[in-house]
Scaffold this motif. Structure first.
Motif, PDB file in Angstrom:
ATOM      1  N   ALA A   1      -3.201  42.316 -14.404  1.00 38.00           N
ATOM      2  CA  ALA A   1      -4.538  42.818 -14.731  1.00 38.00           C
ATOM      3  C   ALA A   1      -5.635  41.927 -14.154  1.00 38.00           C
ATOM      4  O   ALA A   1      -6.754  42.394 -13.884  1.00 38.00           O
ATOM      5  CB  ALA A   1      -4.688  42.920 -16.251  1.00 38.00           C
TER       6      ALA A   1
ATOM      7  N   ARG B   1      -5.788  46.078  -6.819  1.00 41.00           N
ATOM      8  CA  ARG B   1      -6.390  47.138  -7.623  1.00 41.00           C
ATOM      9  C   ARG B   1      -6.817  48.317  -6.755  1.00 41.00           C
ATOM     10  O   ARG B   1      -7.281  48.135  -5.640  1.00 41.00           O
ATOM     11  CB  ARG B   1      -7.612  46.592  -8.378  1.00 41.00           C
ATOM     12  CG  ARG B   1      -7.234  45.649  -9.510  1.00 41.00           C
ATOM     13  CD  ARG B   1      -8.470  45.137 -10.193  1.00 41.00           C
ATOM     14  NE  ARG B   1      -8.140  44.145 -11.223  1.00 41.00           N
ATOM     15  CZ  ARG B   1      -9.022  43.357 -11.804  1.00 41.00           C
ATOM     16  NH1 ARG B   1     -10.299  43.433 -11.458  1.00 41.00           N
ATOM     17  NH2 ARG B   1      -8.652  42.496 -12.731  1.00 41.00           N
ATOM     18  N   PRO B   2      -6.703  49.546  -7.277  1.00 34.56           N
ATOM     19  CA  PRO B   2      -6.117  49.957  -8.555  1.00 34.56           C
ATOM     20  C   PRO B   2      -4.662  50.391  -8.424  1.00 34.56           C
ATOM     21  O   PRO B   2      -4.118  51.042  -9.306  1.00 34.56           O
ATOM     22  CB  PRO B   2      -6.984  51.159  -8.932  1.00 34.56           C
ATOM     23  CG  PRO B   2      -7.259  51.810  -7.607  1.00 34.56           C
ATOM     24  CD  PRO B   2      -7.360  50.682  -6.599  1.00 34.56           C
TER      25      PRO B   2
ATOM     26  N   ASP C   1      -2.325  49.676 -11.236  1.00 32.96           N
ATOM     27  CA  ASP C   1      -2.736  50.105 -12.579  1.00 32.96           C
ATOM     28  C   ASP C   1      -1.700  51.089 -13.127  1.00 32.96           C
ATOM     29  O   ASP C   1      -1.266  52.007 -12.429  1.00 32.96           O
ATOM     30  CB  ASP C   1      -4.102  50.789 -12.536  1.00 32.96           C
ATOM     31  CG  ASP C   1      -5.239  49.813 -12.239  1.00 32.96           C
ATOM     32  OD1 ASP C   1      -4.966  48.601 -12.181  1.00 32.96           O
ATOM     33  OD2 ASP C   1      -6.382  50.276 -12.040  1.00 32.96           O
ATOM     34  N   GLY C   2      -1.323  50.895 -14.341  1.00 28.91           N
ATOM     35  CA  GLY C   2      -0.352  51.786 -14.965  1.00 28.91           C
ATOM     36  C   GLY C   2       1.075  51.286 -14.916  1.00 28.91           C
ATOM     37  O   GLY C   2       1.959  51.864 -15.554  1.00 28.91           O
TER      38      GLY C   2
END
Length: 514
Positions: free
Chosen positions: A496, A502-503, A506-507
């Protein structure tokens, strides 16, 4: 050793594994209620319906009713294991991606955060480091790993197969590699000789996004290295033109999406590579910019496919990249990568989930790994399954604060299989506190300096034999806490924090329920 020749079979009795057998023979073949028969020499004798008559010689076999899914062991075709006691590295002042592998090793934070700690740990107690990082791989279902090139004396594996040195008991080595980018005619000629001998050759190819890296590919092509056994690691700067040309010779692209995204903000054009007909393999790379194990990297590839490629890569394709594809790339299709009679009995058992078997493997985490065996020899798993498989010296291991398993690290028949899990942890802590003193303890434990296991970082800019000044600097370096064994909250906190990927990452935490 479980992966090399021994005078007597390591298995006290044959082994029968029942469950949902996912054979990859060919990919897509499953036996929902099947039995896997492995003889005392670790060779698969039958893969069939459980109701079918057993082959001869299995009347007194050990039997494990898994009620889970049984897959070929995962093959991590590219790693740098000497660094895998370290956690994810974030260069504190870097906010834009690097464009080539020549750049990030020169970041001011790289030496104190990566190079020196890795060197200090390896010099203090290479054997303890090696056993820890192999355990870390096994916890993710890995049964073979590449990236052990700077280990001495040569070994075929204590827990996992050492891809560079594995001979399947024949003494004949068939895999070569280079971390260095070739810069001389002699280097190309040596690689060409290895390929002409029928060896697989792994090479860091065009790593980064700088278009100028195409020159690296052109040089490899012009020196006739694009043979079927040539494996291009990363290949991130290449496009459809190069992949199409490359495929006319045959070959393999070795894909490491997490590490590529972490360092370069982009990864290999696997869709162009696939369209050109290239074989694709998935790898974890190393802990400072990668997944903790290949099981974790499967999730990265799946996430990237879903969010960046419109779901173009199927679950079955992704799982093949970690099993049968790497075996085929190495020329080991008659040894590993599938559950088929005549192959070696390397397998992993995963907890059953509802739905597709390939989706299950991708969604499985360290919590779901129930048993890992090499040649049928149980290395890691639940206490119940390890005992049922007749583990020689089973001992408990706290994989995480909420996960306990059993590991098989000691066997008097196997050279150097002689350190318990607590001894490994104590040795690493001693190395962190006082590397010089820990080195002396290791010398005493092994019976002299000439008996020490040598382990050196294999990236050329970190090798103390290439850069002797590192020896003096490492003695004063601070060694951080040893990286945890699983993809945990601390790992995803680092993800993070990272700006460069990024992104696109993410997830990822959602696969782990975090």
């Amino acid at each position: 050793m479980p992966t090399g020749a021994t005078p007597e079979p390591l298995l006290g009795k044959p082994l029968v594994i029942t469950g949902h057998i996912v054979t990859f023979d060919p990919p897509g073949t499953e036996i929902p209620d099947g039995s896997l028969y492995i003889d005392r020499d670790g060779i698969i004798q039958a893969v069939q319906q459980r109701s079918a008559p057993a082959p001869s010689g299995f009347d007194q076999a050990a039997q494990i009713e898994t009620e889970g899914l049984v897959y070929p062991g995962l093959i991590d075709l590219h790693n740098h294991i000497a660094y895998n006691c370290l956690s994810l590295w974030i260069a504190p002042d870097r906010t834009v991606p690097w464009t080539s592998r020549e750049q990030w090793p020169r970041d001011p934070d790289y030496k104190p955060s990566v190079s020196l700690p890795a060197n200090a740990l390896c010099h203090a107690d290479g054997k303890a480091v090696l056993k820890y990082v192999e355990t870390k791989a096994v916890i993710g279902g890995v049964t073979a790993i590449q990236g052990s090139a700077k280990v001495g004396p040569i070994f075929e594996g204590w827990m996992v197969r050492n891809v560079e040195e594995e001979t399947f008991g024949t003494g004949h080595k068939t895999v070569n590699q280079s971390v260095l980018r070739f810069a001389s005619a002699a280097q190309y000629a040596a690689a060409k000789h290895d390929l002409d001998e029928g060896h697989a050759f792994l090479y860091h190819l065009a790593e980064g996004t700088d278009p100028g890296l195409i020159t690296d590919y052109n040089n490899v092509r012009d020196h006739d290295l694009l043979e079927p056994e040539f494996l291009g690691i990363h290949s991130t700067a290449l496009g459809a033109q190069q992949f199409t040309e490359w495929h006319t010779h045959g070959g393999t692209v070795v894909w490491s999406p997490f590490s590529n995204l972490w360092l370069y903000g982009a990864t290999t054009d696997v869709i162009a590579a696939r369209a050109a007909g290239m074989r694709l393999c998935l790898v974890a790379d190393w802990s400072p910019s990668g997944s903790k194990n290949l099981l974790g990297e499967l999730k990265v590839a799946d996430l990237y496919s879903r969010t960046q490629l419109g779901g173009a890569l199927s679950s079955q394709e992704l799982c093949a990249m970690a099993t049968c594809n790497p075996a085929d790339a190495l020329g080991w299709q008659d040894k590993l990568g599938r559950l088929r009679p005549g192959l070696h009995g390397d397998f992993v058992v995963m907890r059953s989930r509802d739905g597709d078997a390939y989706r299950t493997l991708i969604d499985s985490t360290e919590q779901d790994v129930l048993l890992v065996a090499i040649n049928g020899y149980p290395m890691y798993g639940t206490e119940e399954f390890m005992q049922a498989a007749n583990a020689v010296s089973p001992e408990p291991i706290a994989v995480s604060p909420t996960l306990s398993r059993t590991v098989n690290l000691r066997d008097p028949r196997i050279p150097d299989a002689d350190m318990s899990w607590p001894q490994i942890l104590d040795a690493l802590q001693a190395a962190r506190e006082d590397p010089a003193a820990a080195h002396e303890l290791a010398v005493d434990r092994e019976g002299g300096p000439d008996r020490l296991i040598e382990l050196r970082p294999d990236k050329p800019w970190d090798d103390p034999l290439v850069h002797p000044a590192l020896l003096a600097e490492m003695s004063a370096t601070a060694i951080p806490a040893i990286d945890t064994l699983t993809h945990d909250a601390a790992y995803f906190a680092r993800v993070a924090q990272a700006v460069i990927p990024r992104p696109k990452l993410d997830g990822l935490h959602s696969y782990y329920g975090l």
